[in-house]
Design a protein around this motif. Structure first.
Motif, PDB file in Angstrom:
ATOM      1  N   ARG A  14       0.841  -1.199   0.000  1.00  0.00           N
ATOM      2  CA  ARG A  14       0.000   0.000   0.000  1.00  0.00           C
ATOM      3  C   ARG A  14       0.882   1.258   0.000  1.00  0.00           C
ATOM      4  N   PRO A  15       0.360   2.364  -0.583  1.00  0.00           N
ATOM      5  CA  PRO A  15       1.165   3.588  -0.694  1.00  0.00           C
ATOM      6  C   PRO A  15       1.800   4.045   0.627  1.00  0.00           C
ATOM      7  N   LYS A  16       1.046   3.969   1.726  1.00  0.00           N
ATOM      8  CA  LYS A  16       1.596   4.505   2.983  1.00  0.00           C
ATOM      9  C   LYS A  16       2.803   3.684   3.462  1.00  0.00           C
ATOM     10  N   SER A 380     -10.020 -11.831  -8.793  1.00  0.00           N
ATOM     11  CA  SER A 380      -8.874 -11.471  -7.964  1.00  0.00           C
ATOM     12  C   SER A 380      -8.448 -10.042  -8.277  1.00  0.00           C
ATOM     13  N   SER A 381      -7.441  -9.547  -7.558  1.00  0.00           N
ATOM     14  CA  SER A 381      -7.124  -8.119  -7.714  1.00  0.00           C
ATOM     15  C   SER A 381      -5.729  -7.853  -8.268  1.00  0.00           C
ATOM     16  N   ASP A 382      -4.911  -8.892  -8.518  1.00  0.00           N
ATOM     17  CA  ASP A 382      -3.628  -8.761  -9.225  1.00  0.00           C
ATOM     18  C   ASP A 382      -2.611  -7.931  -8.423  1.00  0.00           C
ATOM     19  N   ASP A 383      -2.790  -6.608  -8.415  1.00  0.00           N
ATOM     20  CA  ASP A 383      -1.872  -5.697  -7.715  1.00  0.00           C
ATOM     21  C   ASP A 383      -2.689  -4.672  -6.923  1.00  0.00           C
ATOM     22  N   PRO A 384      -3.354  -5.106  -5.841  1.00  0.00           N
ATOM     23  CA  PRO A 384      -4.280  -4.195  -5.155  1.00  0.00           C
ATOM     24  C   PRO A 384      -3.613  -2.930  -4.620  1.00  0.00           C
ATOM     25  N   GLY A 385      -2.321  -3.009  -4.271  1.00  0.00           N
ATOM     26  CA  GLY A 385      -1.630  -1.842  -3.718  1.00  0.00           C
ATOM     27  C   GLY A 385      -1.514  -0.721  -4.733  1.00  0.00           C
ATOM     28  N   THR A 390      -9.468  -3.520  -3.661  1.00  0.00           N
ATOM     29  CA  THR A 390      -9.569  -4.645  -2.722  1.00  0.00           C
ATOM     30  C   THR A 390     -10.304  -5.777  -3.444  1.00  0.00           C
ATOM     31  N   LEU A 391     -10.219  -6.974  -2.875  1.00  0.00           N
ATOM     32  CA  LEU A 391     -10.950  -8.093  -3.480  1.00  0.00           C
ATOM     33  C   LEU A 391     -12.456  -7.818  -3.469  1.00  0.00           C
ATOM     34  N   ALA A 392     -12.954  -7.228  -2.386  1.00  0.00           N
ATOM     35  CA  ALA A 392     -14.398  -6.935  -2.305  1.00  0.00           C
ATOM     36  C   ALA A 392     -14.818  -6.007  -3.445  1.00  0.00           C
ATOM     37  N   ALA A 393     -13.963  -5.018  -3.750  1.00  0.00           N
ATOM     38  CA  ALA A 393     -14.296  -4.073  -4.830  1.00  0.00           C
ATOM     39  C   ALA A 393     -14.294  -4.783  -6.186  1.00  0.00           C
TER      40      ALA A 393
END
Ligand SMILES: [Zn+2]
Length: 433
Positions: A14-16, A380-385, A390-393
């Motif tokens: 994640r960015p942070k 799936s989300s591949d590269d969520p960061g 997110t997977l839910a999205a």
């Protein structure tokens, strides 16, 4: 039971968490990152300055950094742009620091993993499969320390999977092997046809038969990027990957995208691909005809003999009009049937497909055809960061754009669990937790 099947380790940062690492680094390769951004975007963003401001305690810097790092819908259209932004994940990595040894590299992986695991716990994941390099497995194999079950797939080089295979086999049979459940093929597809992997896939199947408790699923990105060939060839590539024994196919956009999305256009491909396509058409003539594809063996044989005089690297041109795009659609129907019969499962990653794959119109997304044809898939989300998803999205997107609603959502969540690597290879039960 939310299960993530298609994740790249660094793509989950994640960015942070990345910003904190960059701010703490004294060897960041800013010139390298900025050169990549200039080449891909024609301009250098103020990322270096934003990180410096964060270091000095500027409260607004974190939000600005997030915006600069995330790969948004507005960035879509070129893989080079994605790569340039993703380079930020390696700007401060131990890999790029000549003074850093293996201990620093291991500490970096452990620190990134802590952020990834906390994020996955927040998302409420029950299970996550991460694609990693072989060096990372010993650092990560001790368990997530959260409620998330973690499994890993080691990424091999498409050009030469054999070199990394010996190490993967040793790892699979060694003390870290219990959590190693797959191998992954990603990176540049163009110029690396699945048929070249047939022998390697057969070796993996032999390994799996000899070591059923350490069997490895073959996870193969295919039909995601196909700038170098005809639409017919890229559909064939997906079918070939499935029929060569891949357990899951990454994206497989080419198999189900609405060909009408591309409109009237011209493509070129190497003569070698055209020859392979003709051989495919002759071999599958009956099945293709049953779907309404026009196959004319005498003219294909004539074409083959004309092409025989040309070098493999010479190119042929394909012009697409509405009729030929319809023909491609029927070829997809045939190939989807073959993929379904092979038992391969597709990994659908909507945000990635929109931003890397360029599928901007939801109506053209392959998921509609996969559902209609009964091709099994997971979301799936591949590269969520880097996508900020997110997977839910991702599940929400599929259920909303297909009109599947909550019934489909339940089915897809079950599919994610049933099609995890260890279930596909028979190492673990398909159902039950
Ligand atoms: Zn991927």
């Amino acid at each position: 039971m939310l299960s993530e099947s298609h994740l790249h380790f660094h793509g989950c940062v994640r960015p942070k968490d990345l910003l904190r690492r960059l701010a703490a680094s004294d060897h960041a390769l800013w010139d390298w990152y900025e050169a990549g951004m200039a080449a891909a975007y024609g301009a250098v963003p103020p990322t270096r300055q934003v990180v410096e401001r964060y270091r000095r305690g500027d409260a607004g810097a974190a939000a600005e950094f997030e915006d600069l790092f995330l790969f948004h819908d507005a960035d879509a259209g070129a893989f080079a742009r994605f790569q340039a932004k993703a380079n930020l994940l390696w700007v401060a990595s131990a890999e790029g620091n000549p003074d850093a040894g293996p201990e620093e590299a291991a500490a970096e992986v452990a620190e990134l993993a802590a952020g990834i695991r906390a994020d996955q716990e927040r998302q409420g994941l029950a299970y996550a499969e991460l694609r990693i390099s072989a060096d990372m497995l010993p650092v990560l194999s001790g368990g997530s320390g959260t409620g998330v079950i973690e499994r890993f797939a080691i990424t091999l080089d498409r050009r030469d999977p054999w070199t990394g295979w010996e190490r993967v086999r040793d790892l699979a049979l060694g003390p870290h092997g219990a959590v190693l459940t797959g191998i992954d093929f990603s990176g540049m597809e163009e110029g690396r046809p699945p048929k070249d992997q047939a022998e390697f896939f057969a070796a993996v199947r032999d390994f799996n038969a000899a070591h059923p408790n350490r069997a490895l699923a073959i996870l193969y990105h295919v039909g995601e990027s196909f700038t170098d060939k005809s639409l017919e060839s890229t559909v064939r590539w997906v079918q070939e990957a499935a029929e060569s024994g891949a357990h899951r196919l990454g994206h497989a956009i080419a198999l189900g995208v609405d060909p009408g999305m591309y409109g009237a256009h011209t493509r070129t491909e190497p003569v070698a691909e055209r020859r392979d396509q003709i051989a495919y058409d002759l071999r599958h003539a009956d099945g293709l005809r049953a779907e309404g594809v026009r196959v004319d063996p005498p003219s294909l044989r004539d074409e083959l003999s004309r092409l025989a005089a040309l070098p493999d690297t010479a190119t042929v041109t394909a012009d697409y009009d509405a009729a030929r795009l319809d023909d491609v659609r029927r070829r997809q129907d045939y190939a989807m049937g073959r993929v379904r019969a092979s038992g391969a499962v597709i990994e659908v990653c909507p945000t990635s497909n929109r931003r890397i794959g360029g599928i901007t119109d939801p109506a053209c997304h392959p998921v509609h055809r996969f559902l209609a044809a009964g091709v099994p898939f997971v979301v799936s989300s591949d590269d969520p960061g880097i996508f900020g998803t997110t997977l839910a999205a991702e599940l929400d997107w599929v259920c909303a754009h297909t009109g599947g609603g909550s019934a489909l959502r339940r089915r897809l969540i079950r599919s994610g669990w049933e099609n995890r690597s260890e279930a596909l290879t028979g190492r673990a039960p398909t159902t039950g937790a």
